[in-house]
Design an enzyme around this catalytic site. Sequence first.
Site, PDB file in Angstrom:
ATOM      1  N   GLY A  11       0.806  -1.214   0.000  1.00 54.32           N
ATOM      2  CA  GLY A  11       0.000   0.000   0.000  1.00 54.32           C
ATOM      3  C   GLY A  11       0.833   1.254   0.000  1.00 54.32           C
ATOM      4  CB  ALA A  12       4.222   1.778  -1.084  1.00 50.19           C
ATOM      5  CB  SER A  13       0.137   3.988  -4.559  1.00 48.37           C
ATOM      6  OG  SER A  13      -1.082   3.885  -3.834  1.00 48.37           O
ATOM      7  CG  ASN A 147     -14.474   6.300  15.385  1.00 47.68           C
ATOM      8  OD1 ASN A 147     -14.815   7.095  16.260  1.00 47.68           O
ATOM      9  ND2 ASN A 147     -14.348   6.651  14.122  1.00 47.68           N
ATOM     10  CE1 TYR A 153      -8.924   0.780   8.857  1.00 50.03           C
ATOM     11  CE2 TYR A 153      -9.054   1.852  10.997  1.00 50.03           C
ATOM     12  CZ  TYR A 153      -8.371   1.596   9.826  1.00 50.03           C
ATOM     13  OH  TYR A 153      -7.134   2.159   9.618  1.00 50.03           O
ATOM     14  CB  ILE A 186      -2.076  10.414   9.896  1.00 47.86           C
ATOM     15  CG1 ILE A 186      -1.687   9.479  11.052  1.00 47.86           C
ATOM     16  CG2 ILE A 186      -0.848  10.860   9.115  1.00 47.86           C
ATOM     17  CD1 ILE A 186      -0.836  10.109  12.136  1.00 47.86           C
ATOM     18  CB  THR A 236       0.584  -1.924  19.729  1.00 53.96           C
ATOM     19  OG1 THR A 236       0.162  -3.201  19.230  1.00 53.96           O
ATOM     20  CG2 THR A 236      -0.123  -0.823  18.933  1.00 53.96           C
TER      21      THR A 236
END
Length: 246
Positions: A11-13, A147, A153, A186, A236
């Site tokens: 998932g580096a795009s 959440n 998720y 983020i 973690t």
Amino acid sequence: MTDQSLALVTGASRGIGLAIAERLIRDGYRVVGTATSEGGVAALRERLQSHGAQHDALLLDIANSEQTDAALADLQTRFGTPLIVVNNAGITRDNLFLRLNESDWDAVINTNLNGVFRVCKALVKPMLKQKAGSIINISSIIGTTGNGGQANYAAAKAGLEGFSRSLAQEIASRNITVNCIAPGFIQTDMTDVLPETQKDAILATIPGKRFGSVEDIAGAVAFLASSDAKYITGQTIHVNGGMNMG
């Protein structure tokens, strides 16, 4: 570490994944990043190779077991066994639980949890043979706090952390560490489109009074990938500006 130490970043795009890939390049790794489309692979390859021709990109859909096996077999044939594996690829399918359908539940669990299992299943055995390595799984603050609207998720990320601790126990004796990084909020293109009122509400919950940057996460990955973290496993690390402490 040598200049040819290989790091795989899924998932580096864009966003966090791209920042991680470029930080590892700066730290001297040969990086292979992944994307889920041919166009994404081409764009990512161009970006990574702007730092040197030794870097590359690979088509990888971790939601697809057969494609994952084939892609990671190709990775090992062409590049060798990674020293660093960063499992960053993931998706969201948010909805309130009463509206959450089974296909959206399954899609998130299949990608964000089962997908990491697939990557690790393909790479742990050769990593055991080289008796060195670090697996770094990108979790989320949501895996700890939960959440509203993100039950799928949250479940996937909490499961990812439990999986990581268990795998860490099994392979620690072979000099391989397994850890998670749990980002808070983020600043990415996804947060940029939030209404200002929503941004203000989020910022009010963060003692650091700012969104994190993708470089904050990349820096934590760089630390766990380094020899300074060789005695840290099964942990973690929360990177959230104090939003969640404990």
